[in-house]
Design a protein around this motif. Sequence first.
Motif, PDB file in Angstrom:
ATOM      1  N   VAL A  42       8.992  14.452   2.471  1.00  0.00           N
ATOM      2  CA  VAL A  42       7.560  14.470   2.916  1.00  0.00           C
ATOM      3  C   VAL A  42       7.514  15.126   3.985  1.00  0.00           C
ATOM      4  CG1 VAL A  42       5.755  13.030   3.862  1.00  0.00           C
ATOM      5  CG2 VAL A  42       7.588  11.871   2.366  1.00  0.00           C
ATOM      6  N   VAL A  43       6.514  16.252   3.773  1.00  0.00           N
ATOM      7  CA  VAL A  43       6.163  17.368   4.756  1.00  0.00           C
ATOM      8  C   VAL A  43       4.479  17.277   5.028  1.00  0.00           C
ATOM      9  CG1 VAL A  43       8.252  18.841   4.434  1.00  0.00           C
ATOM     10  CG2 VAL A  43       6.099  18.948   2.991  1.00  0.00           C
ATOM     11  N   ASN A  44       3.803  16.494   4.268  1.00  0.00           N
ATOM     12  CA  ASN A  44       2.403  16.389   4.684  1.00  0.00           C
ATOM     13  C   ASN A  44       2.131  15.910   5.847  1.00  0.00           C
ATOM     14  OD1 ASN A  44      -0.310  15.511   4.774  1.00  0.00           O
ATOM     15  ND2 ASN A  44      -0.283  14.564   2.622  1.00  0.00           N
ATOM     16  N   PRO A  45       1.527  16.644   6.889  1.00  0.00           N
ATOM     17  CA  PRO A  45       1.389  16.098   8.189  1.00  0.00           C
ATOM     18  C   PRO A  45       0.586  15.127   8.482  1.00  0.00           C
ATOM     19  CG  PRO A  45       0.056  18.253   8.211  1.00  0.00           C
ATOM     20  CD  PRO A  45       1.055  18.131   6.702  1.00  0.00           C
ATOM     21  N   ASP A  46      -0.091  14.600   7.632  1.00  0.00           N
ATOM     22  CA  ASP A  46      -0.955  13.320   7.584  1.00  0.00           C
ATOM     23  C   ASP A  46      -0.139  12.132   7.621  1.00  0.00           C
ATOM     24  OD1 ASP A  46      -3.174  14.712   7.897  1.00  0.00           O
ATOM     25  OD2 ASP A  46      -3.957  14.605   5.892  1.00  0.00           O
ATOM     26  N   LYS A  47       0.909  12.158   6.430  1.00  0.00           N
ATOM     27  CA  LYS A  47       1.912  11.265   6.364  1.00  0.00           C
ATOM     28  C   LYS A  47       2.992  11.053   7.191  1.00  0.00           C
ATOM     29  CE  LYS A  47       1.259  10.696   1.447  1.00  0.00           C
ATOM     30  NZ  LYS A  47       1.737  10.619   0.004  1.00  0.00           N
ATOM     31  N   LEU A  48       3.072  11.913   8.190  1.00  0.00           N
ATOM     32  CA  LEU A  48       4.021  11.902   9.096  1.00  0.00           C
ATOM     33  C   LEU A  48       3.718  11.382  10.510  1.00  0.00           C
ATOM     34  CD1 LEU A  48       5.644  15.463   8.648  1.00  0.00           C
ATOM     35  CD2 LEU A  48       6.681  13.067   7.785  1.00  0.00           C
ATOM     36  N   ALA A  49       2.313  10.943  10.738  1.00  0.00           N
ATOM     37  CA  ALA A  49       1.853  10.726  11.888  1.00  0.00           C
ATOM     38  C   ALA A  49       2.377   9.372  12.333  1.00  0.00           C
ATOM     39  CB  ALA A  49       0.142  10.512  11.705  1.00  0.00           C
ATOM     40  N   PHE A  50       2.458   8.604  11.458  1.00  0.00           N
ATOM     41  CA  PHE A  50       3.233   7.048  11.972  1.00  0.00           C
ATOM     42  C   PHE A  50       4.730   7.606  12.491  1.00  0.00           C
ATOM     43  CE2 PHE A  50       5.209   2.909  11.445  1.00  0.00           C
ATOM     44  CZ  PHE A  50       4.285   2.164  11.987  1.00  0.00           C
ATOM     45  N   ALA A  51       5.509   8.099  11.729  1.00  0.00           N
ATOM     46  CA  ALA A  51       6.931   8.252  11.917  1.00  0.00           C
ATOM     47  C   ALA A  51       6.807   9.056  13.172  1.00  0.00           C
ATOM     48  CB  ALA A  51       7.622   8.834  10.905  1.00  0.00           C
ATOM     49  N   GLU A  52       5.833   9.859  13.556  1.00  0.00           N
ATOM     50  CA  GLU A  52       5.882  10.826  14.848  1.00  0.00           C
ATOM     51  C   GLU A  52       5.680   9.694  16.049  1.00  0.00           C
ATOM     52  OE1 GLU A  52       5.074  15.054  15.874  1.00  0.00           O
ATOM     53  OE2 GLU A  52       3.425  14.126  14.648  1.00  0.00           O
ATOM     54  N   VAL A  73      -2.527  16.294  -4.620  1.00  0.00           N
ATOM     55  CA  VAL A  73      -1.890  17.719  -4.795  1.00  0.00           C
ATOM     56  C   VAL A  73      -0.339  17.424  -4.970  1.00  0.00           C
ATOM     57  CG1 VAL A  73      -1.933  20.050  -4.439  1.00  0.00           C
ATOM     58  CG2 VAL A  73      -4.094  19.061  -4.459  1.00  0.00           C
ATOM     59  N   GLY A  74       0.089  17.797  -5.958  1.00  0.00           N
ATOM     60  CA  GLY A  74       1.442  17.809  -6.170  1.00  0.00           C
ATOM     61  C   GLY A  74       2.306  16.291  -6.086  1.00  0.00           C
ATOM     62  N   ALA A  75       3.367  15.845  -5.884  1.00  0.00           N
ATOM     63  CA  ALA A  75       4.019  14.636  -5.917  1.00  0.00           C
ATOM     64  C   ALA A  75       3.500  13.847  -4.774  1.00  0.00           C
ATOM     65  CB  ALA A  75       5.538  14.901  -5.964  1.00  0.00           C
ATOM     66  N   TRP A  76       3.122  12.586  -5.227  1.00  0.00           N
ATOM     67  CA  TRP A  76       2.642  11.608  -4.132  1.00  0.00           C
ATOM     68  C   TRP A  76       3.877  10.627  -3.797  1.00  0.00           C
ATOM     69  CZ3 TRP A  76       3.180   6.365  -3.382  1.00  0.00           C
ATOM     70  CH2 TRP A  76       2.344   5.722  -2.464  1.00  0.00           C
ATOM     71  N   LEU A  77       4.268  10.632  -2.497  1.00  0.00           N
ATOM     72  CA  LEU A  77       5.463   9.772  -1.854  1.00  0.00           C
ATOM     73  C   LEU A  77       4.685   8.789  -0.736  1.00  0.00           C
ATOM     74  CD1 LEU A  77       8.146  12.312  -1.470  1.00  0.00           C
ATOM     75  CD2 LEU A  77       7.888  10.590  -3.363  1.00  0.00           C
ATOM     76  N   PRO A  78       5.396   7.800  -0.655  1.00  0.00           N
ATOM     77  CA  PRO A  78       4.886   6.805   0.412  1.00  0.00           C
ATOM     78  C   PRO A  78       4.936   7.511   1.706  1.00  0.00           C
ATOM     79  CG  PRO A  78       6.384   5.685  -1.058  1.00  0.00           C
ATOM     80  CD  PRO A  78       6.564   7.035  -1.437  1.00  0.00           C
ATOM     81  N   GLU A  79       4.441   6.868   2.855  1.00  0.00           N
ATOM     82  CA  GLU A  79       4.492   7.631   4.203  1.00  0.00           C
ATOM     83  C   GLU A  79       5.809   6.768   4.558  1.00  0.00           C
ATOM     84  OE1 GLU A  79       1.427   6.415   6.900  1.00  0.00           O
ATOM     85  OE2 GLU A  79      -0.293   7.069   5.265  1.00  0.00           O
ATOM     86  N   PRO A  80       6.726   7.761   5.183  1.00  0.00           N
ATOM     87  CA  PRO A  80       7.854   7.173   5.607  1.00  0.00           C
ATOM     88  C   PRO A  80       7.752   6.481   6.896  1.00  0.00           C
ATOM     89  CG  PRO A  80       7.573   9.794   6.113  1.00  0.00           C
ATOM     90  CD  PRO A  80       6.437   9.290   5.225  1.00  0.00           C
ATOM     91  N   LEU A  98       0.729  -1.166  -0.096  1.00  0.00           N
ATOM     92  CA  LEU A  98      -0.039   0.086  -0.053  1.00  0.00           C
ATOM     93  C   LEU A  98       1.053   1.302   0.017  1.00  0.00           C
ATOM     94  CD1 LEU A  98      -2.618  -1.302   2.588  1.00  0.00           C
ATOM     95  CD2 LEU A  98      -2.961  -1.066   0.292  1.00  0.00           C
ATOM     96  N   GLY A  99       2.146   1.388   0.453  1.00  0.00           N
ATOM     97  CA  GLY A  99       2.919   2.404   0.675  1.00  0.00           C
ATOM     98  C   GLY A  99       2.229   3.264   1.862  1.00  0.00           C
ATOM     99  N   SER A 100       1.429   2.940   2.461  1.00  0.00           N
ATOM    100  CA  SER A 100       1.041   3.588   3.518  1.00  0.00           C
ATOM    101  C   SER A 100       1.006   2.840   4.776  1.00  0.00           C
ATOM    102  CB  SER A 100      -0.427   4.097   3.246  1.00  0.00           C
ATOM    103  OG  SER A 100      -1.222   4.657   4.503  1.00  0.00           O
ATOM    104  N   ALA A 101       1.475   3.545   5.941  1.00  0.00           N
ATOM    105  CA  ALA A 101       1.713   2.697   7.204  1.00  0.00           C
ATOM    106  C   ALA A 101       0.546   2.750   7.862  1.00  0.00           C
ATOM    107  CB  ALA A 101       2.927   3.647   7.938  1.00  0.00           C
ATOM    108  N   GLN A 102      -0.449   4.012   7.874  1.00  0.00           N
ATOM    109  CA  GLN A 102      -1.691   4.065   8.345  1.00  0.00           C
ATOM    110  C   GLN A 102      -2.529   3.019   7.679  1.00  0.00           C
ATOM    111  OE1 GLN A 102      -2.754   7.877  10.143  1.00  0.00           O
ATOM    112  NE2 GLN A 102      -1.454   8.767   8.477  1.00  0.00           N
ATOM    113  N   TRP A 131      11.991  15.546  -4.856  1.00  0.00           N
ATOM    114  CA  TRP A 131      10.486  15.297  -5.019  1.00  0.00           C
ATOM    115  C   TRP A 131      10.074  15.978  -3.477  1.00  0.00           C
ATOM    116  CZ3 TRP A 131      13.545  11.601  -6.618  1.00  0.00           C
ATOM    117  CH2 TRP A 131      13.386  11.069  -8.152  1.00  0.00           C
ATOM    118  N   GLY A 132       8.939  16.699  -3.647  1.00  0.00           N
ATOM    119  CA  GLY A 132       8.407  17.153  -2.303  1.00  0.00           C
ATOM    120  C   GLY A 132       6.799  16.525  -2.098  1.00  0.00           C
ATOM    121  N   ASP A 133       6.498  16.365  -1.136  1.00  0.00           N
ATOM    122  CA  ASP A 133       5.071  16.013  -0.841  1.00  0.00           C
ATOM    123  C   ASP A 133       4.560  16.745   0.217  1.00  0.00           C
ATOM    124  OD1 ASP A 133       2.935  14.464  -0.072  1.00  0.00           O
ATOM    125  OD2 ASP A 133       3.469  12.729  -0.657  1.00  0.00           O
ATOM    126  N   GLY A 134       3.881  17.613  -0.150  1.00  0.00           N
ATOM    127  CA  GLY A 134       2.839  18.396   0.914  1.00  0.00           C
ATOM    128  C   GLY A 134       1.498  18.345   0.649  1.00  0.00           C
TER     129      GLY A 134
END
Length: 297
Positions: A281-291, A81-88, A26-30, A206-209
């Motif tokens: 990756v700077v999209n806050p939704d995608k940073l939740a798992f890593a946080e 919106v913008g480039a899509w990157l996996p959740e880190p 899925l490329g998404s931790a959540q 690449w930047g994912d916001g």
Amino acid sequence: MSTVTALAEEFESHRPRMFGLAYRMLGSAQEAEDAVQDAYLRWSGARRADIERPAAWLAKVVTHLCLNRLTSARARREEYVGAWLPEPVITSGGVLGPLESAEQRDSVSMALLVLLERLTPRERAVYVLREAFAYSHREIAGVLELSEAGCRQLYRRAARAVAEERPRFEPGREVRREFVESFLAAAREGDVAGLEKMLAADVMWWGDGGGKVTAARRPILGRAKVVRFLVGGMENFGPAMDFSYAEVNGSPALVAHVAGRLMGIASFEMGGGAVRGVRAVVNPDKLAFAERQLAAR
């Protein structure tokens, strides 16, 4: 010990492997966590007589749950919106399994996960099961309920598509860490010449916001443009940020905090003694798992 407790404990013994499978799919931790939780609900409600081999049964359930999710995920990503990157994912703790070899690191790299987005859901499933989990074609056929010949054909197509832009293997951990720390020092000092020496001529940023925070909506290509972008960013935002090194998706990365809050993770792809790509990756939704991972340390 109650039956419910025993079932829960047995499931937990398989959770890391199931999460690793779902994340690669899925490329998404959540979303991977959600898929594993759905698998638990099916596990707890299944008849024990129907589960001869728990690991194989769970792999099949998780794979099919991910196949269902991939269809809707693809539609959402087309509108992203913008480039899509996996959740880190911070991988130094082993959450995605052992990553000691270059091949193991490659299986969860940002670069490879982006490439897997180009495959059909079934191609992706076959490729992940074969490459990351060493399933035989016969075993994959059982998981996907397809013929063995059909699985072989899906794998050939997937492998061919990925091989065209296969990420390059990176150097050892210590070398990567030293390189990234030197890179950060040069960026902070505005050392243009130093940065240019560390970047490949065709480096890509690449930047994912996700449209939620400011980020480059289109990839930045070329050494000169990336250096200007980095130096400008450091002048504007660098003084307020605290940076630290981490292993993210098996690759070297910089983690940025402001006042204790995770603001971004930049993962570096290296090859030939230089940085070939940076995925931030700077999209806050995608940073939740890593946080959550960082807070648990």
